[in-house]
Design a protein around this motif. Structure first.
Motif, PDB file in Angstrom:
ATOM      1  N   SER A 167      79.191  33.455  40.766  1.00 46.00           N
ATOM      2  CA  SER A 167      78.721  34.832  40.573  1.00 46.00           C
ATOM      3  C   SER A 167      77.249  34.849  40.172  1.00 46.00           C
ATOM      4  O   SER A 167      76.491  35.732  40.591  1.00 46.00           O
ATOM      5  N   HIS A 168      76.852  33.876  39.368  1.00 47.85           N
ATOM      6  CA  HIS A 168      75.452  33.781  38.948  1.00 47.85           C
ATOM      7  C   HIS A 168      74.543  33.567  40.166  1.00 47.85           C
ATOM      8  O   HIS A 168      73.489  34.200  40.296  1.00 47.85           O
ATOM      9  N   ILE A 169      74.962  32.693  41.082  1.00 44.04           N
ATOM     10  CA  ILE A 169      74.193  32.440  42.299  1.00 44.04           C
ATOM     11  C   ILE A 169      74.092  33.709  43.136  1.00 44.04           C
ATOM     12  O   ILE A 169      73.004  34.066  43.628  1.00 44.04           O
ATOM     13  N   VAL A 170      75.196  34.414  43.294  1.00 39.25           N
ATOM     14  CA  VAL A 170      75.193  35.629  44.113  1.00 39.25           C
ATOM     15  C   VAL A 170      74.338  36.715  43.470  1.00 39.25           C
ATOM     16  O   VAL A 170      73.650  37.477  44.169  1.00 39.25           O
ATOM     17  N   LEU A 171      74.326  36.801  42.160  1.00 37.54           N
ATOM     18  CA  LEU A 171      73.433  37.742  41.489  1.00 37.54           C
ATOM     19  C   LEU A 171      71.977  37.447  41.848  1.00 37.54           C
ATOM     20  O   LEU A 171      71.184  38.373  42.058  1.00 37.54           O
ATOM     21  N   GLU A 172      71.631  36.175  41.934  1.00 35.38           N
ATOM     22  CA  GLU A 172      70.277  35.816  42.364  1.00 35.38           C
ATOM     23  C   GLU A 172      70.052  36.232  43.818  1.00 35.38           C
ATOM     24  O   GLU A 172      68.987  36.740  44.169  1.00 35.38           O
ATOM     25  N   TRP A 173      71.050  36.023  44.653  1.00 33.47           N
ATOM     26  CA  TRP A 173      70.904  36.339  46.080  1.00 33.47           C
ATOM     27  C   TRP A 173      70.705  37.828  46.341  1.00 33.47           C
ATOM     28  O   TRP A 173      69.946  38.203  47.233  1.00 33.47           O
ATOM     29  N   ILE A 174      71.410  38.686  45.590  1.00 33.96           N
ATOM     30  CA  ILE A 174      71.336  40.113  45.906  1.00 33.96           C
ATOM     31  C   ILE A 174      70.078  40.769  45.336  1.00 33.96           C
ATOM     32  O   ILE A 174      69.698  41.867  45.760  1.00 33.96           O
ATOM     33  N   GLY A 175      69.439  40.122  44.374  1.00 33.34           N
ATOM     34  CA  GLY A 175      68.161  40.618  43.879  1.00 33.34           C
ATOM     35  C   GLY A 175      68.230  41.862  43.024  1.00 33.34           C
ATOM     36  O   GLY A 175      67.211  42.550  42.850  1.00 33.34           O
ATOM     37  N   LYS A 176      69.386  42.165  42.475  1.00 36.14           N
ATOM     38  CA  LYS A 176      69.517  43.322  41.588  1.00 36.14           C
ATOM     39  C   LYS A 176      69.262  42.893  40.137  1.00 36.14           C
ATOM     40  O   LYS A 176      69.528  41.746  39.768  1.00 36.14           O
ATOM     41  N   PRO A 177      68.771  43.803  39.299  1.00 34.17           N
ATOM     42  CA  PRO A 177      68.549  43.447  37.890  1.00 34.17           C
ATOM     43  C   PRO A 177      69.874  43.066  37.220  1.00 34.17           C
ATOM     44  O   PRO A 177      70.903  43.708  37.438  1.00 34.17           O
ATOM     45  N   TYR A 178      69.832  42.011  36.413  1.00 31.15           N
ATOM     46  CA  TYR A 178      71.031  41.610  35.682  1.00 31.15           C
ATOM     47  C   TYR A 178      70.633  40.813  34.442  1.00 31.15           C
ATOM     48  O   TYR A 178      69.506  40.342  34.322  1.00 31.15           O
ATOM     49  N   GLU A 179      71.572  40.701  33.544  1.00 33.87           N
ATOM     50  CA  GLU A 179      71.406  39.844  32.374  1.00 33.87           C
ATOM     51  C   GLU A 179      72.646  38.968  32.245  1.00 33.87           C
ATOM     52  O   GLU A 179      73.669  39.226  32.909  1.00 33.87           O
ATOM     53  N   THR A 180      72.542  37.941  31.434  1.00 40.52           N
ATOM     54  CA  THR A 180      73.672  37.033  31.267  1.00 40.52           C
ATOM     55  C   THR A 180      74.012  36.890  29.788  1.00 40.52           C
ATOM     56  O   THR A 180      73.171  37.117  28.914  1.00 40.52           O
ATOM     57  N   HIS A 181      75.269  36.519  29.556  1.00 41.45           N
ATOM     58  CA  HIS A 181      75.728  36.228  28.196  1.00 41.45           C
ATOM     59  C   HIS A 181      76.482  34.906  28.245  1.00 41.45           C
ATOM     60  O   HIS A 181      77.569  34.824  28.814  1.00 41.45           O
ATOM     61  N   LYS A 182      75.875  33.886  27.658  1.00 44.82           N
ATOM     62  CA  LYS A 182      76.491  32.561  27.641  1.00 44.82           C
ATOM     63  C   LYS A 182      77.556  32.486  26.559  1.00 44.82           C
ATOM     64  O   LYS A 182      77.348  32.942  25.433  1.00 44.82           O
ATOM     65  N   LEU A 183      78.703  31.917  26.912  1.00 44.33           N
ATOM     66  CA  LEU A 183      79.810  31.794  25.974  1.00 44.33           C
ATOM     67  C   LEU A 183      80.154  30.335  25.736  1.00 44.33           C
ATOM     68  O   LEU A 183      80.094  29.517  26.660  1.00 44.33           O
ATOM     69  N   SER A 184      80.520  30.023  24.492  1.00 44.25           N
ATOM     70  CA  SER A 184      81.088  28.712  24.194  1.00 44.25           C
ATOM     71  C   SER A 184      82.594  28.774  24.433  1.00 44.25           C
ATOM     72  O   SER A 184      83.175  29.860  24.583  1.00 44.25           O
ATOM     73  N   ARG A 185      83.245  27.621  24.446  1.00 43.58           N
ATOM     74  CA  ARG A 185      84.692  27.595  24.643  1.00 43.58           C
ATOM     75  C   ARG A 185      85.397  28.358  23.527  1.00 43.58           C
ATOM     76  O   ARG A 185      86.419  29.013  23.757  1.00 43.58           O
ATOM     77  N   GLU A 186      84.859  28.270  22.324  1.00 41.79           N
ATOM     78  CA  GLU A 186      85.467  28.976  21.191  1.00 41.79           C
ATOM     79  C   GLU A 186      85.294  30.490  21.333  1.00 41.79           C
ATOM     80  O   GLU A 186      86.202  31.267  21.036  1.00 41.79           O
ATOM     81  N   GLU A 187      84.125  30.903  21.810  1.00 44.83           N
ATOM     82  CA  GLU A 187      83.849  32.338  21.946  1.00 44.83           C
ATOM     83  C   GLU A 187      84.710  32.998  23.014  1.00 44.83           C
ATOM     84  O   GLU A 187      84.914  34.213  22.972  1.00 44.83           O
ATOM     85  N   LEU A 188      85.225  32.206  23.971  1.00 44.48           N
ATOM     86  CA  LEU A 188      86.095  32.773  25.001  1.00 44.48           C
ATOM     87  C   LEU A 188      87.286  33.494  24.395  1.00 44.48           C
ATOM     88  O   LEU A 188      87.759  34.495  24.934  1.00 44.48           O
ATOM     89  N   LYS A 189      87.795  32.963  23.297  1.00 45.13           N
ATOM     90  CA  LYS A 189      88.985  33.534  22.668  1.00 45.13           C
ATOM     91  C   LYS A 189      88.629  34.383  21.446  1.00 45.13           C
ATOM     92  O   LYS A 189      89.512  34.791  20.694  1.00 45.13           O
ATOM     93  N   GLY A 190      87.348  34.649  21.262  1.00 48.17           N
ATOM     94  CA  GLY A 190      86.914  35.472  20.145  1.00 48.17           C
ATOM     95  C   GLY A 190      87.193  36.943  20.391  1.00 48.17           C
ATOM     96  O   GLY A 190      87.299  37.398  21.540  1.00 48.17           O
ATOM     97  N   PRO A 191      87.283  37.717  19.329  1.00 42.93           N
ATOM     98  CA  PRO A 191      87.648  39.134  19.458  1.00 42.93           C
ATOM     99  C   PRO A 191      86.664  39.954  20.285  1.00 42.93           C
ATOM    100  O   PRO A 191      87.070  40.865  20.999  1.00 42.93           O
ATOM    101  N   GLU A 192      85.387  39.615  20.241  1.00 44.29           N
ATOM    102  CA  GLU A 192      84.405  40.402  20.983  1.00 44.29           C
ATOM    103  C   GLU A 192      84.586  40.235  22.492  1.00 44.29           C
ATOM    104  O   GLU A 192      84.618  41.214  23.237  1.00 44.29           O
ATOM    105  N   PHE A 193      84.719  38.982  22.931  1.00 40.89           N
ATOM    106  CA  PHE A 193      84.860  38.775  24.372  1.00 40.89           C
ATOM    107  C   PHE A 193      86.232  39.216  24.862  1.00 40.89           C
ATOM    108  O   PHE A 193      86.367  39.675  26.012  1.00 40.89           O
ATOM    109  N   LEU A 194      87.253  39.118  24.037  1.00 40.20           N
ATOM    110  CA  LEU A 194      88.588  39.545  24.456  1.00 40.20           C
ATOM    111  C   LEU A 194      88.634  41.045  24.747  1.00 40.20           C
ATOM    112  O   LEU A 194      89.505  41.503  25.486  1.00 40.20           O
ATOM    113  N   LYS A 195      87.679  41.789  24.199  1.00 39.05           N
ATOM    114  CA  LYS A 195      87.576  43.207  24.540  1.00 39.05           C
ATOM    115  C   LYS A 195      87.105  43.375  25.994  1.00 39.05           C
ATOM    116  O   LYS A 195      87.438  44.363  26.647  1.00 39.05           O
TER     117      LYS A 195
END
Length: 203
Positions: free
Chosen positions: A14-42
């Motif tokens: 998805s990151h590669i395709v975001l580059e290909w389409i040229g639309k504005p975007y931002e990213t949020h990097k997650l750790s393995r622990e953050e995957l199961k955190g309450p914020e990302f689970l929302k």
């Protein structure tokens, strides 16, 4: 748009395709622990990447995100050339990579989720690796005489294929003799969008 990702995970497609389409975007990097955190689970109750938010709307599942991104820039023809057959062809290979190859990798990355005994885990991973060789051979055949899976131009399926090929190299899946795949991988490594996504993820 905001992409939630882990470096090198399937979210890289998805990151590669975001580059290909040229639309504005931002990213949020997650750790393995953050995957199961309450914020990302929302964002994704399954606690898995990728997830994409666009305004107050969130979408999960890599294949769906890839299609959504392709439709944000139809002129890029990342979901085919506009005909029903070309779209079906892209979806065919996208589905193959998502449902067959990615699923088989789960038996290597997460053998412990299926079996408790270490010896059985190694046996499962070994069997999965042999199956992957056969699956990749089908993709190698598809690439005969064409630079990308569905023709001369890249599609969202090609971005996903590049990611699972990275996994294959990391896990030493036998790709010997699959020269079309090797050439494809080299071409993708030289692609500007691929390079940008890799750099952003520190890969």
């Amino acid at each position: 748009m905001k992409l939630y990702y882990m470096p090198g995970a399937c979210s890289l497609a998805s990151h590669i395709v975001l580059e290909w389409i040229g639309k504005p975007y931002e990213t949020h990097k997650l750790s393995r622990e953050e995957l199961k955190g309450p914020e990302f689970l929302k964002v994704n109750p399954l606690g898995a990447v990728p997830a994409l938010t666009d305004g107050d709307w969130a979408i999960t599942q890599n294949a769906s995100i890839l299609e959504y991104l392709a439709e944000q820039a139809p002129q890029s023809q990342l979901l085919g050339d506009g005909t029903a057959r070309s779209r079906a062809d892209v979806r065919r290979w996208l589905g193959f990579i998502n449902s067959d190859i990615h699923k088989t990798f789960s038996m290597i990355f997460g053998a412990q989720r299926f079996l408790k005994e270490e010896g059985a885990q190694k046996e499962l991973a070994g069997s999965a690796s042999k199956l992957l060789t056969r699956l990749f051979a089908q993709l190698d055949t598809q690439l005969t005489g064409r630079p990308h899976l569905t023709g001369n131009a890249p599609s969202i399926a090609d971005a996903y294929l590049y990611v699972v090929l990275r996994w294959a190299h990391a896990k030493e899946v036998d790709l010997s003799g699959l020269d079309n795949l090797a050439a494809f991988y080299k071409r993708m490594e030289e692609n500007a969008g691929v390079k940008a996504a890799l750099k952003a993820e520190g890969l």
